[in-house]
Design a protein around this motif. Structure first.
Motif, PDB file in Angstrom:
ATOM      1  N   SER A   2       0.842  -1.193   0.000  1.00 18.43           N
ATOM      2  CA  SER A   2       0.000   0.000   0.000  1.00 18.43           C
ATOM      3  C   SER A   2       0.884   1.252   0.000  1.00 18.43           C
ATOM      4  N   CYS A   3       0.408   2.304  -0.647  1.00 18.02           N
ATOM      5  CA  CYS A   3       1.172   3.550  -0.765  1.00 18.02           C
ATOM      6  C   CYS A   3       0.245   4.704  -0.420  1.00 18.02           C
ATOM      7  N   VAL A   4       0.655   5.527   0.505  1.00 18.97           N
ATOM      8  CA  VAL A   4      -0.205   6.611   0.984  1.00 18.97           C
ATOM      9  C   VAL A   4      -0.510   7.607  -0.135  1.00 18.97           C
ATOM     10  N   LEU A   5       0.382   7.762  -1.113  1.00 19.65           N
ATOM     11  CA  LEU A   5       0.127   8.712  -2.204  1.00 19.65           C
ATOM     12  C   LEU A   5      -0.661   8.072  -3.360  1.00 19.65           C
ATOM     13  N   ASP A  44       0.903   8.469 -11.337  1.00 22.03           N
ATOM     14  CA  ASP A  44       1.319   7.061 -11.403  1.00 22.03           C
ATOM     15  C   ASP A  44       2.322   6.761 -10.290  1.00 22.03           C
ATOM     16  N   HIS A  45       2.315   5.542  -9.837  1.00 22.99           N
ATOM     17  CA  HIS A  45       3.267   5.139  -8.805  1.00 22.99           C
ATOM     18  C   HIS A  45       4.616   4.813  -9.439  1.00 22.99           C
ATOM     19  N   VAL A  46       5.461   5.823  -9.519  1.00 20.36           N
ATOM     20  CA  VAL A  46       6.858   5.622  -9.933  1.00 20.36           C
ATOM     21  C   VAL A  46       7.715   6.150  -8.785  1.00 20.36           C
ATOM     22  N   ALA A  47       8.876   5.543  -8.603  1.00 24.41           N
ATOM     23  CA  ALA A  47       9.703   5.917  -7.448  1.00 24.41           C
ATOM     24  C   ALA A  47      10.650   7.062  -7.776  1.00 24.41           C
ATOM     25  N   LEU A  85      12.698  13.599  -2.581  1.00 24.04           N
ATOM     26  CA  LEU A  85      13.443  12.685  -1.711  1.00 24.04           C
ATOM     27  C   LEU A  85      12.779  11.309  -1.767  1.00 24.04           C
ATOM     28  N   GLY A  86      11.655  11.151  -1.062  1.00 28.98           N
ATOM     29  CA  GLY A  86      10.895   9.905  -1.206  1.00 28.98           C
ATOM     30  C   GLY A  86      11.488   8.707  -0.494  1.00 28.98           C
ATOM     31  N   ASN A  87      12.325   8.955   0.510  1.00 34.08           N
ATOM     32  CA  ASN A  87      12.896   7.822   1.242  1.00 34.08           C
ATOM     33  C   ASN A  87      11.833   7.065   2.027  1.00 34.08           C
ATOM     34  N   VAL A  88      10.873   7.814   2.555  1.00 25.37           N
ATOM     35  CA  VAL A  88       9.810   7.190   3.349  1.00 25.37           C
ATOM     36  C   VAL A  88       8.650   6.755   2.457  1.00 25.37           C
ATOM     37  N   VAL A  89       8.284   7.609   1.516  1.00 25.24           N
ATOM     38  CA  VAL A  89       7.188   7.308   0.581  1.00 25.24           C
ATOM     39  C   VAL A  89       7.767   7.342  -0.839  1.00 25.24           C
ATOM     40  N   PRO A  90       8.213   6.190  -1.345  1.00 22.67           N
ATOM     41  CA  PRO A  90       8.882   6.177  -2.653  1.00 22.67           C
ATOM     42  C   PRO A  90       7.884   6.220  -3.821  1.00 22.67           C
ATOM     43  N   HIS A  91       7.136   7.298  -3.860  1.00 19.58           N
ATOM     44  CA  HIS A  91       6.183   7.604  -4.941  1.00 19.58           C
ATOM     45  C   HIS A  91       6.525   9.048  -5.301  1.00 19.58           C
ATOM     46  N   LEU A  92       6.909   9.284  -6.560  1.00 18.92           N
ATOM     47  CA  LEU A  92       7.517  10.554  -6.963  1.00 18.92           C
ATOM     48  C   LEU A  92       6.684  11.772  -6.556  1.00 18.92           C
ATOM     49  N   HIS A  93       7.287  12.621  -5.734  1.00 14.81           N
ATOM     50  CA  HIS A  93       6.650  13.883  -5.358  1.00 14.81           C
ATOM     51  C   HIS A  93       7.742  14.916  -5.158  1.00 14.81           C
ATOM     52  N   TRP A  94       7.437  16.138  -5.619  1.00 18.48           N
ATOM     53  CA  TRP A  94       8.370  17.253  -5.513  1.00 18.48           C
ATOM     54  C   TRP A  94       7.878  18.215  -4.444  1.00 18.48           C
TER      55      TRP A  94
ATOM     56  N   VAL B  70      22.908   6.887 -13.783  1.00 23.49           N
ATOM     57  CA  VAL B  70      24.205   6.247 -13.529  1.00 23.49           C
ATOM     58  C   VAL B  70      24.258   5.709 -12.104  1.00 23.49           C
ATOM     59  N   LEU B  71      23.815   6.526 -11.151  1.00 24.25           N
ATOM     60  CA  LEU B  71      23.827   6.066  -9.749  1.00 24.25           C
ATOM     61  C   LEU B  71      22.976   4.807  -9.588  1.00 24.25           C
ATOM     62  N   ARG B  72      21.807   4.807 -10.194  1.00 27.50           N
ATOM     63  CA  ARG B  72      20.924   3.634 -10.082  1.00 27.50           C
ATOM     64  C   ARG B  72      21.554   2.403 -10.725  1.00 27.50           C
ATOM     65  N   SER B  73      22.128   2.616 -11.888  1.00 29.11           N
ATOM     66  CA  SER B  73      22.652   1.497 -12.658  1.00 29.11           C
ATOM     67  C   SER B  73      23.887   0.877 -11.987  1.00 29.11           C
ATOM     68  N   LEU B  74      24.766   1.712 -11.467  1.00 29.32           N
ATOM     69  CA  LEU B  74      26.034   1.189 -10.929  1.00 29.32           C
ATOM     70  C   LEU B  74      25.965   0.863  -9.447  1.00 29.32           C
ATOM     71  N   LEU B  75      25.146   1.596  -8.705  1.00 29.51           N
ATOM     72  CA  LEU B  75      25.187   1.465  -7.241  1.00 29.51           C
ATOM     73  C   LEU B  75      23.918   0.860  -6.632  1.00 29.51           C
ATOM     74  N   HIS B  76      22.843   0.771  -7.410  1.00 27.65           N
ATOM     75  CA  HIS B  76      21.583   0.212  -6.906  1.00 27.65           C
ATOM     76  C   HIS B  76      21.179   0.795  -5.551  1.00 27.65           C
ATOM     77  N   PRO B  77      21.102   2.114  -5.458  1.00 26.56           N
ATOM     78  CA  PRO B  77      20.734   2.722  -4.177  1.00 26.56           C
ATOM     79  C   PRO B  77      19.292   2.383  -3.792  1.00 26.56           C
ATOM     80  N   THR B  78      19.012   2.468  -2.500  1.00 28.72           N
ATOM     81  CA  THR B  78      17.634   2.297  -2.033  1.00 28.72           C
ATOM     82  C   THR B  78      16.761   3.408  -2.612  1.00 28.72           C
ATOM     83  N   LYS B  79      17.319   4.627  -2.730  1.00 27.97           N
ATOM     84  CA  LYS B  79      16.580   5.782  -3.241  1.00 27.97           C
ATOM     85  C   LYS B  79      17.605   6.811  -3.709  1.00 27.97           C
TER      86      LYS B  79
END
Lengths: 144, 144
Positions: A2-5, A44-47, A85-94, B70-79
């Motif tokens: 589930s995603c809050v956004l 859309d739910h993109v991270a 950022l989206g570390n807590v809610v990884p659904h793209l928001h600015w 590049v960061l995603r591809s090489l380092l696979h970060p959480t976010k």
């Protein structure tokens, strides 16, 4: 998952488009300390930002720039802060936040420690315009 | 007024273009805690993202997206975290930071309080690739 956004608007709706919505943060400490705090939330739910097509990325940042222009024009902030950022809610928001040299955290980021006391009664009263006027100008700018 | 980003590179130069440069943060606590911390610094002294022309804004964010890829591809970060704040140095620069669920602050922003101890000896050794390989891939992606 589930995603809050995905499951909620995520704030007070200012404008909805086919691709994204713009909300104003109206609850809690963030809204009290940083009243001109808007978010563009991708529908859309993109991270990650780079998950968008180039056309969608440009449309997204054109809208972020429009929000920024309205904040600058109506509120004359010391600085505008933009962040995805989206570390807590990884659904793209600015985050689009008008910052003032008198706000509780300036010049630190809103996520850091406070630098001074909050404006008694909330910071919204110190803004040059009522927030509903800012909301209306953002609606108009994005709908144009 | 003197400006540190007009007067210096602002970090280890990864790539320079006519419009902007990309640097890696190599000094101090930020580099130790968040080793894959890049900045796109606009060459001209402009304060806000919306000061750029639409073509420059798109070029700027295309480059930010390339760094992110590049960061995603090489380092696979959480976010990946993106931010243009500039409260202290109001010269347009975008932070592009690979975040990991094991880093000292995750899921908090890098500007907030630490959530756990730092990786002993620095976090760079936990990355999937050496930073020079990441630098080289960013150079190649931006120069393409």
């Amino acid at each position: 998952m589930s995603c809050v956004l995905c499951d909620s608007d995520g704030g007070l709706i200012v404008v909805r488009t086919e691709k994204f919505r713009v909300i104003r943060v109206v609850d809690g400490e963030e809204a009290r300390r940083f009243p001109a705090f808007y978010r563009l939330i991708w529908n859309d739910h993109v991270a990650e930002f780079s998950d968008l097509s180039v056309a969608d990325r440009h449309a997204c940042m054109d809208a972020v720039a429009e929000i920024e222009r309205v904040l600058r024009s109506l509120l004359h902030p010391t600085k505008v802060n933009l962040a995805a950022l989206g570390n807590v809610v990884p659904h793209l928001h600015w985050h689009v936040i008008a910052r003032f040299d008198w706000d509780s955290h300036f010049p630190a980021p809103v996520w850091a420690a406070a630098q001074r006391d909050e404006v008694p009664g909330g910071a919204a009263a110190r803004l040059a315009q009522p927030l509903v006027a800012v909301d209306a100008a953002i609606l108009q700018a994005i709908s144009r």
